[in-house]
Design a protein around this motif. Structure first.
Motif, PDB file in Angstrom:
ATOM      1  N   TYR A   1       0.838  -1.200   0.000  1.00 48.89           N
ATOM      2  CA  TYR A   1       0.000   0.000   0.000  1.00 48.89           C
ATOM      3  C   TYR A   1       0.875   1.253   0.000  1.00 48.89           C
ATOM      4  CZ  TYR A   1      -3.010   3.739   1.579  1.00 48.89           C
ATOM      5  OH  TYR A   1      -3.670   4.946   1.670  1.00 48.89           O
TER       6      TYR A   1
ATOM      7  N   GLY B   1      -9.945  -5.843   0.692  1.00 50.56           N
ATOM      8  CA  GLY B   1      -9.414  -6.156  -0.637  1.00 50.56           C
ATOM      9  C   GLY B   1     -10.192  -5.542  -1.779  1.00 50.56           C
TER      10      GLY B   1
ATOM     11  N   SER C   1      -5.614  -8.387  -2.306  1.00 48.48           N
ATOM     12  CA  SER C   1      -6.944  -8.739  -2.806  1.00 48.48           C
ATOM     13  C   SER C   1      -6.917 -10.139  -3.397  1.00 48.48           C
ATOM     14  CB  SER C   1      -7.370  -7.712  -3.860  1.00 48.48           C
ATOM     15  OG  SER C   1      -8.662  -7.989  -4.323  1.00 48.48           O
TER      16      SER C   1
ATOM     17  N   ASP D   1     -14.213 -13.746  -1.330  1.00 52.46           N
ATOM     18  CA  ASP D   1     -13.219 -12.696  -1.609  1.00 52.46           C
ATOM     19  C   ASP D   1     -12.758 -12.071  -0.287  1.00 52.46           C
ATOM     20  OD1 ASP D   1     -13.859 -13.181  -4.232  1.00 52.46           O
ATOM     21  OD2 ASP D   1     -14.735 -11.201  -4.631  1.00 52.46           O
TER      22      ASP D   1
ATOM     23  N   ALA E   1     -13.211 -13.219   2.874  1.00 51.94           N
ATOM     24  CA  ALA E   1     -12.658 -14.156   3.853  1.00 51.94           C
ATOM     25  C   ALA E   1     -11.253 -14.621   3.465  1.00 51.94           C
ATOM     26  CB  ALA E   1     -13.599 -15.344   4.031  1.00 51.94           C
ATOM     27  N   LYS E   2     -11.030 -14.820   2.181  1.00 56.44           N
ATOM     28  CA  LYS E   2      -9.689 -15.239   1.729  1.00 56.44           C
ATOM     29  C   LYS E   2      -8.687 -14.105   1.893  1.00 56.44           C
ATOM     30  CE  LYS E   2     -10.579 -18.720  -1.868  1.00 56.44           C
ATOM     31  NZ  LYS E   2      -9.875 -19.829  -1.231  1.00 56.44           N
TER      32      LYS E   2
ATOM     33  N   ARG F   1      -8.815 -11.516   3.926  1.00 58.67           N
ATOM     34  CA  ARG F   1      -8.587 -11.205   5.335  1.00 58.67           C
ATOM     35  C   ARG F   1      -7.935 -12.369   6.083  1.00 58.67           C
ATOM     36  NH1 ARG F   1     -11.522  -7.218   7.643  1.00 58.67           N
ATOM     37  NH2 ARG F   1     -12.263  -8.515   9.351  1.00 58.67           N
ATOM     38  N   GLY F   2      -8.347 -13.593   5.729  1.00 56.92           N
ATOM     39  CA  GLY F   2      -7.778 -14.764   6.399  1.00 56.92           C
ATOM     40  C   GLY F   2      -6.293 -14.910   6.129  1.00 56.92           C
TER      41      GLY F   2
ATOM     42  N   PHE G   1      -4.241 -10.896   7.159  1.00 51.05           N
ATOM     43  CA  PHE G   1      -3.989 -10.588   8.575  1.00 51.05           C
ATOM     44  C   PHE G   1      -3.159 -11.703   9.201  1.00 51.05           C
ATOM     45  CE2 PHE G   1      -8.216  -8.256   8.377  1.00 51.05           C
ATOM     46  CZ  PHE G   1      -7.652  -6.999   8.483  1.00 51.05           C
TER      47      PHE G   1
ATOM     48  N   PRO H   1      -1.563 -13.773  12.754  1.00 51.68           N
ATOM     49  CA  PRO H   1      -2.262 -14.456  13.848  1.00 51.68           C
ATOM     50  C   PRO H   1      -2.846 -13.522  14.916  1.00 51.68           C
ATOM     51  CG  PRO H   1      -0.132 -15.480  13.422  1.00 51.68           C
ATOM     52  CD  PRO H   1      -0.203 -14.259  12.562  1.00 51.68           C
TER      53      PRO H   1
ATOM     54  N   ARG I   1      -5.902 -11.647  13.655  1.00 47.27           N
ATOM     55  CA  ARG I   1      -7.010 -12.601  13.525  1.00 47.27           C
ATOM     56  C   ARG I   1      -7.615 -12.890  14.901  1.00 47.27           C
ATOM     57  NH1 ARG I   1      -3.537 -15.447   9.527  1.00 47.27           N
ATOM     58  NH2 ARG I   1      -3.107 -17.114  11.012  1.00 47.27           N
ATOM     59  N   ARG I   2      -6.720 -13.070  15.901  1.00 52.31           N
ATOM     60  CA  ARG I   2      -7.185 -13.356  17.259  1.00 52.31           C
ATOM     61  C   ARG I   2      -8.036 -12.194  17.795  1.00 52.31           C
ATOM     62  NH1 ARG I   2      -2.338 -14.246  19.471  1.00 52.31           N
ATOM     63  NH2 ARG I   2      -2.444 -16.460  19.061  1.00 52.31           N
TER      64      ARG I   2
ATOM     65  N   ILE J   1      -9.552  -9.790  16.130  1.00 55.26           N
ATOM     66  CA  ILE J   1     -10.793  -9.598  15.364  1.00 55.26           C
ATOM     67  C   ILE J   1     -11.845 -10.587  15.857  1.00 55.26           C
ATOM     68  CG2 ILE J   1     -11.862  -9.885  13.083  1.00 55.26           C
ATOM     69  CD1 ILE J   1      -9.184  -8.807  11.881  1.00 55.26           C
ATOM     70  N   MET J   2     -11.449 -11.825  16.090  1.00 54.01           N
ATOM     71  CA  MET J   2     -12.386 -12.837  16.593  1.00 54.01           C
ATOM     72  C   MET J   2     -12.910 -12.431  17.981  1.00 54.01           C
ATOM     73  SD  MET J   2     -12.936 -15.554  14.565  1.00 54.01           S
ATOM     74  CE  MET J   2     -13.001 -17.127  15.447  1.00 54.01           C
ATOM     75  N   LEU J   3     -11.989 -12.018  18.843  1.00 53.18           N
ATOM     76  CA  LEU J   3     -12.355 -11.615  20.197  1.00 53.18           C
ATOM     77  C   LEU J   3     -13.291 -10.408  20.175  1.00 53.18           C
ATOM     78  CD1 LEU J   3     -11.725 -12.294  23.171  1.00 53.18           C
ATOM     79  CD2 LEU J   3      -9.758 -10.768  23.020  1.00 53.18           C
TER      80      LEU J   3
END
Lengths: 100, 469
Positions: B97, B318, B324, B333, B335-336, B338-339, B342, B344, B347-348, B350-352
């Motif tokens: 970016y 993306g 992207s 689009d 989920a892939k 961002r998965g 990002f 670990p 991701r942790r 964001i889930m929390l």
């Protein structure tokens, strides 16, 4: 401890594609973190006191900006960031489908 | 002394007296980069045009121009936008970016004549206290390369502590300037919430984030802060110098003894007690203060911050910029991208954050945390009505060994003393208070002063007295 279904649902809400192994690992991390932060849920607070932090609305008059007075970058530089560009447009997936 | 180890105050005097040029300063910093950056990984990128920037600054000075930072080389954390340069927040999702505009902080620094050496490593999206969470490798502590520099602004701290810049900027959401300042032997300031514009800063927790300086002296920190502060129409949370009322000096320093009973390293506590003696010797009266909810601060923080982080990070999808990936449909689009984009820790969190904000849990977590935060703020205001500053160690221990804190919760506990000021919006300053010995190496540790809202001046006054004694 969150169930497998709950974890899958969270990942779906968060738009994260996660492997099964990671989902399991996150499940136990989240359980341990929630176990720690739960001490806040257990506390009773004085209901007569304001519960929101000290925030207030900030208003201002609208300001009209011209094409060459952009604050977040020029059209050219922003277009250059698009993952896929065509004729000056950002190409995105078609999301409105015809009814079956 | 080598030019790259000067304080900004000294460097500006020498530039003014024509004893050195900005090019000398930049070349000295670059020599340190060439010698140490491959080991320390403080900079993710050293800009190619640093010599051109220096020559331009020297020319401006020769033409009679002046600026508070004219020709002074600084390091910027990788989440501060500079028009035309990359800003990745140390994440794969923003790896390529390129910023399309200047953050307000950068605009002000440019006006003051500063030179930007490069962008520094950090925990991905500022999530962490060690800089181990970067997608681009760990940063090492200049005092002991087997140890972390602290985080999340660890690259900025390591760059300054190793002579790769004369000053540096970071962001602080829960201690991300003060903790690395403590671990690297530097002064670090988290300004009052709103004192510095966040326009053009990649957000983590919007009710908590502030930009602030790392410096070799309190005077330098003050100089850097004065350049970047001020209300900005582009950040509606920014405040003026008169938003908060002026406070009367009491010459009293408050110690929240209840917080120091457990969990603090014995050597750190010894340095802290010596520092209290020193403050007494300097004419301050040490008093006990009670901030009962501060014991809950970390729990409050680890509800509010992930909630805000998951919300802020929702924008990285993306579609408009950044990584992207394409899948079967729009959901794929997102989920892939961002998965995989990002790391670990994001991701942790964001889930929390998604969990604590979800229907059915909101009241028990976010609602309660918000009420507790308001209570904590009231207690802090009350504590500071009777003293000039509340003091604690900045961190409960010195810099940890890389990999030592492997489970997330033990890492989060490092923020125990720093998160309070972010939750309450108070300004807080970390100043070196000596060293502790670990495996034959002297490791710096810091003392944290927290003052009333808007009272950075009070922090600088105490800090200068303390560091001179």
């Amino acid at each position: 401890m969150l169930s497998h279904d709950e974890l899958e649902n969270l990942a779906r809400l968060a738009r994260l594609d996660l492997s099964e192994a990671e989902l399991q690992a996150l499940g136990s991390d989240i359980a341990s973190i929630l176990g720690y932060v739960a001490q806040v849920s257990a506390v009773e607070f004085d209901a007569t006191k304001p519960t929101a932090p000290l925030v207030h609305n900030v208003m201002r008059e609208d300001v009209v900006r011209g094409e060459h007075d952009q604050v977040a970058g020029t059209e050219v530089s922003i277009r250059a960031s698009f993952p896929k560009e065509k004729n000056g447009y950002n190409v995105v997936r078609k999301i409105i489908q015809k009814d079956e | 002394m080598s030019n790259n180890l000067l304080s900004i105050t000294e460097a500006v005097q020498k530039l003014e007296a024509n004893e050195i040029s900005s090019l000398d300063l930049v070349r000295a910093c670059k020599a340190a980069v060439d010698e140490k950056n491959s080991t320390l990984n403080a900079y993710l990128e050293v800009f190619e045009d640093i010599e051109e920037q220096a020559k331009a600054a020297d020319e401006r000075r020769a033409n009679g121009e002046r600026g508070a930072l004219l020709g002074v080389p600084l390091a910027l954390k990788d989440n501060i936008l500079v028009n035309g340069r990359r800003a990745s927040a140390a994440s794969k999702i923003l790896e390529n970016y390129v910023a399309t505009y200047d953050s307000t902080v950068v605009k002000k620094l440019k006006e003051a004549g500063a030179i930007f050496m490069g962008r520094t490593n950090m925990d991905e999206f500022a999530m962490g206290g060690s800089t181990e969470n970067s997608a681009f490798g760990v940063t090492r502590n200049p005092h002991d390369p087997t140890r972390v520099p602290g985080g999340s602004s660890g690259g900025s701290a390591a760059a300054l502590a190793s002579g790769m810049a004369l000053g540096a900027f970071g962001t602080d959401t829960g201690g991300s300037i003060r903790e690395p300042a403590s671990f690297c032997g530097l002064v670090g300031l988290k300004p009052t919430y709103g004192a510095v514009s966040r326009f053009g800063i990649i957000a983590l927790g919007s009710s908590l984030d502030q930009v602030g300086p790392f410096a070799r002296s309190v005077a330098d920190a003050e100089l850097l802060f004065k350049v970047i502060r001020g209300q900005d129409p582009l950040d509606s949370t920014s405040i003026t110098e008169t938003t908060h009322p002026k406070v009367q000096e009491t010459r009293r320093i408050g110690v929240p003894r209840a917080l120091l009973k457990e969990g603090v390293d014995a050597d750190v506590l010894a340095r802290f007690e010596e520092s209290l003696k020193k403050l007494e010797h300097l004419g301050y009266t040490i008093v006990d203060v009670e901030i009962p909810s501060a014991a809950l601060a970390l729990a409050i923080y680890y509800i509010i911050m992930p909630a805000e982080a998951s919300t802020n990070l929702a924008r990285f999808d993306g579609v408009r910029y950044g990584l992207s990936h394409k899948g079967e449909n729009l959901f794929d689009d997102y989920a892939k991208t961002r998965g995989s984009g990002f790391g670990p820790e994001p991701r942790r969190r964001i889930m929390l954050g998604t969990y604590v904000l979800s229907a059915g849990y909101y009241d028990a977590y976010y609602g309660k945390a918000t009420a507790a935060r308001a209570q904590l703020t009231r207690e802090m205001v009350a504590a500071l009505s009777g003293c000039d500053a509340v003091v604690t160690p900045t961190a409960p221990c010195p810099a940890t060994v890389i990999g030592e804190k492997s489970d997330p919760l033990s890492m989060y506990l490092m923020d125990i003393f720093t998160v309070t000021a972010n939750l309450t919006g108070n300004p807080a300053l970390s100043v070196p208070m000596g060293t502790v010995m670990r495996e034959g190496t002297q490791l710096p540790v810091g003392i944290q002063f927290t003052a009333a809202h808007g009272n950075e001046a009070g922090l600088f006054a105490i800090g200068k007295t303390f560091e001179a004694a």
